[in-house]
Motif scaffolding. Structure first.
Motif, PDB file in Angstrom:
ATOM      1  N   ASN A  23       0.659  -1.373   0.161  1.00 45.73           N
ATOM      2  CA  ASN A  23       0.034  -0.100  -0.163  1.00 45.73           C
ATOM      3  C   ASN A  23       0.934   1.235  -0.012  1.00 45.73           C
ATOM      4  O   ASN A  23       0.513   2.360  -0.747  1.00 45.73           O
ATOM      5  N   LYS A  97     -15.120  -0.604   2.374  1.00 47.76           N
ATOM      6  CA  LYS A  97     -14.055   0.135   1.755  1.00 47.76           C
ATOM      7  C   LYS A  97     -13.668   1.281   2.720  1.00 47.76           C
ATOM      8  O   LYS A  97     -12.695   1.714   2.771  1.00 47.76           O
ATOM      9  N   LEU A  98     -14.676   1.908   3.283  1.00 50.18           N
ATOM     10  CA  LEU A  98     -14.546   2.916   4.136  1.00 50.18           C
ATOM     11  C   LEU A  98     -13.881   2.464   5.426  1.00 50.18           C
ATOM     12  O   LEU A  98     -13.176   3.207   6.158  1.00 50.18           O
ATOM     13  N   LYS A  99     -14.528   1.358   6.091  1.00 48.92           N
ATOM     14  CA  LYS A  99     -13.982   0.839   7.423  1.00 48.92           C
ATOM     15  C   LYS A  99     -12.667   0.098   7.148  1.00 48.92           C
ATOM     16  O   LYS A  99     -11.879  -0.085   8.191  1.00 48.92           O
ATOM     17  N   GLN A 100     -12.502  -0.511   6.102  1.00 54.24           N
ATOM     18  CA  GLN A 100     -11.265  -1.417   5.862  1.00 54.24           C
ATOM     19  C   GLN A 100     -10.266  -0.810   4.742  1.00 54.24           C
ATOM     20  O   GLN A 100     -10.270  -1.383   3.628  1.00 54.24           O
ATOM     21  N   ALA A 101     -10.068   0.238   5.102  1.00 49.74           N
ATOM     22  CA  ALA A 101      -9.659   1.118   4.001  1.00 49.74           C
ATOM     23  C   ALA A 101      -8.150   0.548   3.305  1.00 49.74           C
ATOM     24  O   ALA A 101      -8.048   0.499   2.245  1.00 49.74           O
ATOM     25  N   ASP A 102      -7.535  -0.021   4.342  1.00 51.69           N
ATOM     26  CA  ASP A 102      -5.940  -0.468   3.999  1.00 51.69           C
ATOM     27  C   ASP A 102      -6.345  -1.673   3.083  1.00 51.69           C
ATOM     28  O   ASP A 102      -5.671  -2.026   1.879  1.00 51.69           O
ATOM     29  N   TRP A 105      -7.703  -0.793  -0.379  1.00 48.22           N
ATOM     30  CA  TRP A 105      -6.582  -0.019  -1.300  1.00 48.22           C
ATOM     31  C   TRP A 105      -5.889  -1.367  -1.847  1.00 48.22           C
ATOM     32  O   TRP A 105      -5.554  -1.319  -3.029  1.00 48.22           O
ATOM     33  N   LEU A 164     -13.053   6.826  -2.952  1.00 45.98           N
ATOM     34  CA  LEU A 164     -12.020   6.498  -1.598  1.00 45.98           C
ATOM     35  C   LEU A 164     -10.752   6.972  -1.984  1.00 45.98           C
ATOM     36  O   LEU A 164     -10.022   7.504  -1.007  1.00 45.98           O
ATOM     37  N   ASN A 165     -10.240   6.944  -3.145  1.00 46.64           N
ATOM     38  CA  ASN A 165      -8.795   7.164  -3.505  1.00 46.64           C
ATOM     39  C   ASN A 165      -8.844   8.793  -3.421  1.00 46.64           C
ATOM     40  O   ASN A 165      -8.012   9.443  -2.752  1.00 46.64           O
ATOM     41  N   GLN A 167     -10.650  10.534  -1.343  1.00 45.73           N
ATOM     42  CA  GLN A 167     -10.890  11.041  -0.177  1.00 45.73           C
ATOM     43  C   GLN A 167      -9.352  10.605   0.698  1.00 45.73           C
ATOM     44  O   GLN A 167      -9.285  11.335   1.498  1.00 45.73           O
ATOM     45  N   LYS A 168      -8.828   9.688   0.236  1.00 45.90           N
ATOM     46  CA  LYS A 168      -7.668   9.201   0.906  1.00 45.90           C
ATOM     47  C   LYS A 168      -6.491  10.363   0.671  1.00 45.90           C
ATOM     48  O   LYS A 168      -5.739  10.687   1.428  1.00 45.90           O
TER      49      LYS A 168
END
Length: 192
Positions: A23, A97-102, A105, A164-165, A167-168
């Motif tokens: 990551n 995807k929001l809660k397990q972002a890593d 990704w 999500l990207n 947002q990251k």
């Protein structure tokens, strides 16, 4: 018993180190020596659990894919109406995807690399079968566009990874309103 638990801990540490390194640096800048160092094990220890880097990456991919799809199909029933079922799955995926972002990704990177071997990729696709079956049913019922499931996935699910990207990178903030808008756009893109 303690040896077995310790072994599981080492394996999990290796998987976590791989996840973090990939990551942060990408697949090619995550050598086994760095993975071992991050996991606080000797490089030789890796080969007790994994044949090689390809095996390590593939196993991590499959474990995360199982976790992803387990979450995606939480509370799903095959007898739900198509739109309601798709909405449930879509919001479950967004939640993952929001809660397990890593983890999300990493899976997103796997979608865009040749690092995952074809056998593992096909095994990962099997976990999505309930969604594919839902789309086939929706097509038969005249609700979903009669196009390839790859096109449906590209338009309905992949945009979540892009959001999500953003947002990251602090370019966009997802909230309930933007998620609702994203869902509506996803539904509009696949419905007849």
């Amino acid at each position: 018993m303690a040896v077995r638990e310790k072994s599981k801990e080492k394996r999990n540490a290796l998987l976590k180190a791989t996840l973090d390194l990939v990551n942060d640096n990408g697949f090619h800048d995550a050598p086994m020596s760095k993975i071992a160092k991050m996991a606080k094990v000797s490089p030789a220890t890796i080969y007790i659990y994994f044949e090689n880097k390809q095996d390590l990456i593939n196993q991590l991919y499959l474990e995360l894919k199982m976790s992803y799809t387990k979450n995606a199909f939480k509370a799903f029933s095959e007898d739900m109406p198509v739109k309601k079922a798709f909405e449930l799955i879509w919001y479950n995926i967004a939640d993952y995807k929001l809660k397990q972002a890593d983890e999300a990704w990493f899976l997103s990177q796997c979608d865009n690399t040749i690092m995952i071997d074809e056998q593992s990729r096909q095994e990962g696709l099997k976990h999505l079968q309930p969604l594919l079956d839902l789309w086939v049913r929706g097509q038969k019922e005249g609700i979903i566009k009669d196009v390839s499931p790859y096109i449906l996935y590209a338009y309905a699910i992949n945009p979540l990874a892009l959001l999500l990207n953003f947002q990251k990178r602090d370019l966009y903030q997802l909230n309930q309103q933007s998620l609702d808008q994203a869902f509506q756009a996803a539904w509009d893109s696949i419905r007849k």
